[in-house]
Structures are given as C-alpha cells and as structure tokens.
Motif scaffolding. Structure first.
Motif, PDB file in Angstrom:
ATOM      1  N   LYS A  45       0.817  -1.228   0.000  1.00  0.00           N
ATOM      2  CA  LYS A  45       0.000   0.000   0.000  1.00  0.00           C
ATOM      3  C   LYS A  45       0.848   1.274   0.000  1.00  0.00           C
ATOM      4  N   ILE A  46       2.179   1.116   0.053  1.00  0.00           N
ATOM      5  CA  ILE A  46       3.061   2.280   0.069  1.00  0.00           C
ATOM      6  C   ILE A  46       3.016   3.003  -1.269  1.00  0.00           C
ATOM      7  N   LYS A  47       2.811   4.322  -1.237  1.00  0.00           N
ATOM      8  CA  LYS A  47       2.857   5.138  -2.449  1.00  0.00           C
ATOM      9  C   LYS A  47       4.180   5.903  -2.474  1.00  0.00           C
ATOM     10  N   TRP A  48       4.568   6.341  -3.654  1.00  0.00           N
ATOM     11  CA  TRP A  48       5.831   7.074  -3.766  1.00  0.00           C
ATOM     12  C   TRP A  48       5.820   8.351  -2.932  1.00  0.00           C
ATOM     13  N   LYS A  49       4.655   8.948  -2.742  1.00  0.00           N
ATOM     14  CA  LYS A  49       4.584  10.168  -1.928  1.00  0.00           C
ATOM     15  C   LYS A  49       4.846   9.875  -0.440  1.00  0.00           C
ATOM     16  N   ASP A  50       4.759   8.586  -0.067  1.00  0.00           N
ATOM     17  CA  ASP A  50       5.032   8.200   1.325  1.00  0.00           C
ATOM     18  C   ASP A  50       6.528   8.069   1.607  1.00  0.00           C
ATOM     19  N   PHE A  51       7.332   8.092   0.557  1.00  0.00           N
ATOM     20  CA  PHE A  51       8.791   7.979   0.725  1.00  0.00           C
ATOM     21  C   PHE A  51       9.403   9.371   0.787  1.00  0.00           C
ATOM     22  N   TYR A  52      10.046   9.672   1.917  1.00  0.00           N
ATOM     23  CA  TYR A  52      10.729  10.958   2.077  1.00  0.00           C
ATOM     24  C   TYR A  52      12.221  10.737   1.876  1.00  0.00           C
ATOM     25  N   ASP A  53      12.759  11.359   0.837  1.00  0.00           N
ATOM     26  CA  ASP A  53      14.179  11.238   0.519  1.00  0.00           C
ATOM     27  C   ASP A  53      14.943  12.353   1.227  1.00  0.00           C
ATOM     28  N   GLY A  54      15.632  12.007   2.311  1.00  0.00           N
ATOM     29  CA  GLY A  54      16.359  12.996   3.087  1.00  0.00           C
ATOM     30  C   GLY A  54      17.439  13.706   2.299  1.00  0.00           C
ATOM     31  N   ALA A  55      18.008  13.030   1.284  1.00  0.00           N
ATOM     32  CA  ALA A  55      19.068  13.634   0.474  1.00  0.00           C
ATOM     33  C   ALA A  55      18.527  14.796  -0.356  1.00  0.00           C
ATOM     34  N   LYS A  56      17.224  14.782  -0.641  1.00  0.00           N
ATOM     35  CA  LYS A  56      16.612  15.843  -1.427  1.00  0.00           C
ATOM     36  C   LYS A  56      15.810  16.811  -0.553  1.00  0.00           C
ATOM     37  N   GLY A  57      15.757  16.527   0.740  1.00  0.00           N
ATOM     38  CA  GLY A  57      15.038  17.393   1.669  1.00  0.00           C
ATOM     39  C   GLY A  57      15.907  18.500   2.198  1.00  0.00           C
ATOM     40  N   ARG A  58      15.378  19.211   3.177  1.00  0.00           N
ATOM     41  CA  ARG A  58      16.131  20.353   3.710  1.00  0.00           C
ATOM     42  C   ARG A  58      17.397  19.919   4.448  1.00  0.00           C
ATOM     43  N   GLU A  59      17.402  18.649   4.925  1.00  0.00           N
ATOM     44  CA  GLU A  59      18.584  18.179   5.647  1.00  0.00           C
ATOM     45  C   GLU A  59      19.743  17.847   4.713  1.00  0.00           C
ATOM     46  N   LYS A  60      19.412  17.518   3.445  1.00  0.00           N
ATOM     47  CA  LYS A  60      20.426  17.071   2.479  1.00  0.00           C
ATOM     48  C   LYS A  60      21.217  15.893   3.037  1.00  0.00           C
ATOM     49  N   ASP A  61      20.499  15.039   3.752  1.00  0.00           N
ATOM     50  CA  ASP A  61      21.143  13.915   4.433  1.00  0.00           C
ATOM     51  C   ASP A  61      20.286  12.666   4.240  1.00  0.00           C
ATOM     52  N   PRO A  62      20.768  11.657   3.509  1.00  0.00           N
ATOM     53  CA  PRO A  62      19.954  10.454   3.263  1.00  0.00           C
ATOM     54  C   PRO A  62      19.582   9.703   4.539  1.00  0.00           C
ATOM     55  N   SER A  63      20.348   9.898   5.635  1.00  0.00           N
ATOM     56  CA  SER A  63      20.033   9.175   6.876  1.00  0.00           C
ATOM     57  C   SER A  63      18.733   9.661   7.512  1.00  0.00           C
ATOM     58  N   SER A  64      18.225  10.817   7.076  1.00  0.00           N
ATOM     59  CA  SER A  64      16.947  11.320   7.600  1.00  0.00           C
ATOM     60  C   SER A  64      15.761  10.832   6.766  1.00  0.00           C
ATOM     61  N   SER A  65      16.008   9.962   5.817  1.00  0.00           N
ATOM     62  CA  SER A  65      14.942   9.420   4.975  1.00  0.00           C
ATOM     63  C   SER A  65      14.024   8.515   5.790  1.00  0.00           C
ATOM     64  N   PHE A  66      12.798   8.435   5.374  1.00  0.00           N
ATOM     65  CA  PHE A  66      11.848   7.540   6.038  1.00  0.00           C
ATOM     66  C   PHE A  66      10.709   7.195   5.082  1.00  0.00           C
ATOM     67  N   ILE A  67       9.941   6.187   5.466  1.00  0.00           N
ATOM     68  CA  ILE A  67       8.733   5.818   4.736  1.00  0.00           C
ATOM     69  C   ILE A  67       7.548   5.976   5.679  1.00  0.00           C
ATOM     70  N   LEU A  68       6.541   6.698   5.240  1.00  0.00           N
ATOM     71  CA  LEU A  68       5.340   6.896   6.052  1.00  0.00           C
ATOM     72  C   LEU A  68       4.397   5.712   5.851  1.00  0.00           C
TER      73      LEU A  68
END
Length: 410
Positions: free
Chosen positions: A261-284
């Motif tokens: 049931k996971i959608k692509w919008k549920d995936f947060y890519d930390g490398a492309k977020g404000r942190e610019k850090d992939p370790s902050s990535s998560f799946i909702l």
C-alpha cells in the motif's frame, strides 16, 4: 373490558411496579427500574417476582454491573451478528464487493453467526464462551469448494469428517484468537448501537488465546536468500519486480500488506530534503494501512530506513515510478494473496521448506537487532517494525539508539 392498572409502592429507588388486570381477570406485574440513565423492565406473574427483579437491578446499579433488558437478553447471536455484519461501517464496503476472507474479520463474524446463531444473549456466559473457544481449538480446517483438486504447491493431507473434506490440520491458536475478539467486538458494537450495557465479565474470566503457540523461529538459512532471488527467474511475469519486493521485505521489517500500500509520496528522501542527508529518509506508513488499525495505540509511523534499503529504492525501484500517487509495488493489483502464491511456487521450485512470506519480516527484524540492537531501544525499533506491544519484540532480543537514522547509517 379495559385493562385495569394499579401502581404498587416499592422501596427500591428508581423502581416501580404496576399491576395490570386483563379482561379475563388475570393480573400481571410490570417491574420497571430506571436510574442514572439506565432503564430496564420486565413483566412477572407475581408481585414478589417483580420486587426481586427490582432489588437485583438496584444491586447491579450500585456495583456498576451491566443492566440489560429482557428483550435484549432474548436476542440470538444470529440477530445480533446479522445486524453487526450488515450495518457495521467497517464491513459495508467488503459486503458490497463480496470480499470475504475466511479468517478476516468479516469471514469470522459470519462463521460465528452461523455456528452459534441460535444462542440467546441470556445464555452467553464465561462457561459457554470457554466451551466455544475450546471447540474451535479442536476444529479442523475445512477444504474450500474451489480447492477440491490437489495443487503442486500445496499438498496437505486431507481427511473426511461426516462426508466433508478437511485438511488434517487444526486451527492455529492465532486463528482461534480472532474468533474470541470478533465475538467481543460484535457484542460491544451491538450494545453501543442499541444503548444497553455490554457485559464484559465472560472476557475477564476466559483469557484470550495467545497470538501464537510458540515464537516463530524460522530464519533464512545460508544461501536461501540467493535461491529465492534465482527462483524468480522461473516466473512467467514480474520476475524483476518480485525480486525487488523480496529484497524490500528482507531489508524493511514491514508487513507485506502494508508494503503493497506504500505510495511514492510516502517515501521521504532525506538527500533531497532540507537536511540534504539520506540518513533522515523515512517511509510513512499511515495508520489505516497498518495491521490492527482500529486498535488503541496504532498511529501513523515514519519508519527510518537502512542504507541498503535506501539504495534499493533510489537506484532500482525508482525506475518503475511514474508519479507520486503511484504505488511503489503496483504489480499485484489483487493484493498480497497473489504474491503469496508466487512466493510459494518459488519455494517449491527451489526446494526451500517451511518458509513463508511473513518469515521475511522475521528475518529483517532479527537482522536489525543483530546489527543495531545494541544502540537502539525497543521503542525506536518498534517505530520501524510497527509493533504496538513491546513484549512481542522481546522474542527477538533484549538489546538496546539516539537518532534512529544516524544509527542505521553509522
């Protein structure tokens, strides 16, 4: 001749007795008890019986015990559960689509209605609940009509009981547990809808069956993961997609139902977020997509991901993405059942015994404890796995992170 009525005084607060004499000279006594918004009435042949009825209900009110009218007590499980099945919002969509899983909530509710439908609510007590639960423990699994023929991937031994085909296998403790809680849910729902007291006492006396008879110990043996991946090449379709899903389950610790049931919008890519850090990535994982979503304590969870899983998503799975609204795994529109069948076929082809899809989750959680357990708390691990009861995690390890993402990536 009209019925004659006469009020009789009662020493019970909130209690009244009315004597009614009919045209044939027969007098009956209606006892009515009303206190603190609770109301119950019943008719008796003698004034003494009416007085006892009022005294009993007054005692129940003082002890905060359930008070249920005689008309409710006469309702059978068939009527109660028919109401529950047809008018429960959770079942409406399933009823309309005709989607009834044998051991899903709707399927279990229908089985309860059919099996003990003649039992009136007045006869439901701890003794009868215990008898029913024990009978389910000793029940064999009935062979569905569509499964009359044997299948190369499932050749369980069959037996006949009174001319009916059954698998030579009894219901698991976890399945019996579903019956126990569906009875409780159905009675609670009906009591709330029709505004009468729900008698919880049988469920205090009779303990719920355990979720499993013994902890699941099946782990992937050396080389089995590689054989599973190689086995996908024998499928007719979705070979690469099946490989990706198996890898995803072994790395994520997610249940297959919520994964699909996971959608692509549920995936947060930390490398492309404000942190610019992939370790902050998560799946909702939204609450609605989780197992037991109706239970207390279930919330939307933001599950941190291991670097290996991040790489799988951003380097391999990403090639199938079309939009943020798309499912990550849109390859099995019928849901987990089709994937279960494919997985079983792979195991048979590769001669891998007694391995289930759920064992991949067990493998993932066990590996998570082995690699990071010493630096992560059970609560932090549960934010990834979705366990509400932390005691369940104790069967994996009693090991102990600050920032979950940083620990996974360190």
């Amino acid at each position: 001749m009209a019925t004659k009525e006469k009020s009789i005084s009662s020493s019970v607060r909130g209690g009244t007795i009315t004597a009614r004499t009919g045209s044939k000279g027969v007098t009956k006594y209606q006892a009515r008890f009303e206190r603190d918004g609770k109301q119950v009435s019943e008719t008796f042949r003698s004034e003494e019986e009416a007085a006892i009825f009022l005294a009993d209900n007054a005692k129940k009110a003082e002890n905060n015990e359930p008070i249920v009218s005689s008309s409710i007590k006469k309702l059978t499980f068939e009527k109660i559960f028919t109401d529950y099945i047809e008018n429960n919002e959770l079942f409406k969509e399933l009823n309309e689509k005709g989607k009834v899983k044998r051991y899903g909530s709707l399927g279990v509710a229908k089985a309860i209605r059919d099996e003990i439908g003649s039992v009136p609510l007045s006869k439901f007590n701890s003794s009868n609940l215990e008898k029913y639960i024990n009978a389910k423990r000793n029940s064999y699994i009935k062979v569905p009509k569509r499964n009359k023929k044997s299948h190369k991937n499932f050749n369980a031994e069959k037996i006949k009981i009174n001319g009916v085909d059954y698998y030579n296998k009894k219901l698991t403790e976890g399945t019996v547990r579903k019956y126990y809680y569906e009875i409780k849910k159905g009675l609670m729902w009906h009591a709330k809808k029709h505004n009468y007291a729900f008698d919880n006492s049988p469920f205090f006396v009779v303990p719920a069956p355990t979720a499993w008879e013994s902890p699941k110990e099946r782990r992937l043996e050396p080389g089995e993961f590689e054989r599973l991946i190689d086995g996908c090449d024998g499928l007719y379709r979705n070979k690469e997609q099946t490989k990706l899903l198996i890898k995803f389950l072994v790395l994520s610790c997610f249940r297959v139902g919520e994964t699909l049931k996971i959608k692509w919008k549920d995936f947060y890519d930390g490398a492309k977020g404000r942190e610019k850090d992939p370790s902050s990535s998560f799946i909702l994982i939204p609450k609605a997509n989780q197992k037991g979503s109706h239970k207390k304590g279930i919330k939307d969870r933001k599950a941190a991901i291991r670097p290996e899983l991040y790489k799988l998503i951003t380097e391999e799975l990403i090639h199938y993405k079309k939009s943020d609204e798309d499912l990550m795994f849109p390859f099995w529109p019928s849901g987990p059942s089709y994937f279960y069948t494919r997985f079983k076929a792979i195991c048979v082809r590769m001669k891998i015994d007694k391995l289930t899809v759920h064992d991949l989750r067990h493998e993932a959680i066990s590996t998570l404890y082995e690699l990071y357990g010493g630096r992560m708390t059970d609560i932090q691990i549960s934010s990834i796995t979705g366990h509400v009861e932390l005691d369940t995690l104790k069967r994996y390890a009693n090991l102990r992170p600050s920032s979950i993402g940083q620990v996974l990536w360190s």
